[in-house]
Write a protein that holds these residues in place. Structure first.
Motif, PDB file in Angstrom:
ATOM      1  N   GLY A 169       0.539  -0.846  -0.015  1.00 40.19           N
ATOM      2  CA  GLY A 169      -0.009   0.076  -0.539  1.00 40.19           C
ATOM      3  C   GLY A 169       0.997   1.339   0.335  1.00 40.19           C
ATOM      4  O   GLY A 169       0.391   2.006  -0.953  1.00 40.19           O
ATOM      5  N   VAL A 180       2.507   1.910  -3.332  1.00 50.63           N
ATOM      6  CA  VAL A 180       1.367   2.579  -4.328  1.00 50.63           C
ATOM      7  C   VAL A 180       0.795   3.648  -4.070  1.00 50.63           C
ATOM      8  O   VAL A 180       1.281   4.381  -4.823  1.00 50.63           O
ATOM      9  CB  VAL A 180       0.264   0.947  -4.636  1.00 50.63           C
ATOM     10  CG1 VAL A 180      -1.354   2.255  -5.715  1.00 50.63           C
ATOM     11  CG2 VAL A 180       0.590  -0.074  -5.100  1.00 50.63           C
ATOM     12  N   TYR A 188      -3.818   3.959  -0.050  1.00 53.02           N
ATOM     13  CA  TYR A 188      -3.059   2.722   0.679  1.00 53.02           C
ATOM     14  C   TYR A 188      -4.012   1.604   1.273  1.00 53.02           C
ATOM     15  O   TYR A 188      -3.722   0.817   1.107  1.00 53.02           O
ATOM     16  CB  TYR A 188      -2.810   4.031   2.087  1.00 53.02           C
ATOM     17  CG  TYR A 188      -1.583   3.241   2.893  1.00 53.02           C
ATOM     18  CD1 TYR A 188      -0.727   2.505   2.651  1.00 53.02           C
ATOM     19  CD2 TYR A 188      -3.057   2.778   4.055  1.00 53.02           C
ATOM     20  CE1 TYR A 188      -0.776   1.955   3.764  1.00 53.02           C
ATOM     21  CE2 TYR A 188      -1.599   2.554   5.115  1.00 53.02           C
ATOM     22  CZ  TYR A 188      -0.488   1.690   5.019  1.00 53.02           C
ATOM     23  OH  TYR A 188      -0.324   0.999   5.939  1.00 53.02           O
ATOM     24  N   VAL A 243      -5.497  -0.951  -0.891  1.00 52.16           N
ATOM     25  CA  VAL A 243      -4.216  -1.793  -1.662  1.00 52.16           C
ATOM     26  C   VAL A 243      -3.763  -2.805   0.034  1.00 52.16           C
ATOM     27  O   VAL A 243      -3.563  -4.174  -0.637  1.00 52.16           O
ATOM     28  CB  VAL A 243      -2.682  -1.457  -1.420  1.00 52.16           C
ATOM     29  CG1 VAL A 243      -1.955  -2.074  -2.070  1.00 52.16           C
ATOM     30  CG2 VAL A 243      -3.188  -0.535  -3.408  1.00 52.16           C
ATOM     31  N   VAL A 273      -4.241  -6.930  -0.140  1.00 52.35           N
ATOM     32  CA  VAL A 273      -2.811  -7.889  -0.107  1.00 52.35           C
ATOM     33  C   VAL A 273      -3.170  -8.556   1.175  1.00 52.35           C
ATOM     34  O   VAL A 273      -2.942  -9.839   0.979  1.00 52.35           O
ATOM     35  CB  VAL A 273      -1.759  -7.277  -0.535  1.00 52.35           C
ATOM     36  CG1 VAL A 273      -0.398  -7.969   0.268  1.00 52.35           C
ATOM     37  CG2 VAL A 273      -1.966  -6.458  -1.651  1.00 52.35           C
TER      38      VAL A 273
END
Length: 156
Positions: free
Chosen positions: A28, A31, A142, A145, A149
């Motif tokens: 996160g 990205v 953030y 992601v 994940v």
């Protein structure tokens, strides 16, 4: 004669998957960092490393290292929250990721960061409070992601 009965309730945060939290937090933050670099490079090159007297001069590499470190730590907190609230579905974890993104934006980016940068004399010190909409977007990315994940790593 009276009898007192007390009840103690403990939240068990040890059941969250800290490895999934670290992995999700790192992903996160990477990205989010790429998005920050594309939209407002001084945030990553000056403001974030200034928190630890690592800038000026501008240094996006150190900024990314600091940012990803923060993301990993916040990912572990996310894992603790996921465990404490017994969240395990994809929707619940993505929802927690969105909420966590908003919480980190308000608490850390909008309120703490301006005070901290001002205290260390950073040239990138924003006004207090700093409820910047691009920063909200970055923190939402953030969180999404991180949650995504986390789901994938936790399932493996």
């Amino acid at each position: 004669m009276s009898t007192n009965t007390s009840t103690t309730r403990h939240a068990d945060v040890s059941i969250g998957n800290w490895k999934a939290g670290v992995g999700g937090g790192i992903a996160g933050a990477l990205v989010m960092g790429a998005l920050v670099l594309a939209m407002n490079p001084p945030t990553l090159a000056v403001a974030i490393p200034s928190l630890y007297a690592l800038a000026p001069p501008p240094n996006p590499g150190l900024g990314m290292v600091v940012h990803v470190s923060h993301g990993a730590i916040l990912g572990v907190v996310f894992a603790g929250l996921a465990g404490a609230f017994d969240l395990d579905s994809t929707g619940e974890l993505l929802g927690l990721g969105v909420a966590w993104g908003v919480v980190t934006w308000v608490g850390l980016a909008a309120l703490l960061m301006p005070v901290w940068l001002s205290a260390v004399g950073s040239p990138a010190s924003p006004p207090f409070p700093n409820f910047a909409i691009p920063s909200l977007l970055w923190h939402l990315v953030y969180g999404v992601v991180l949650g995504g994940v986390y789901v994938v790593v936790d399932a493996s």
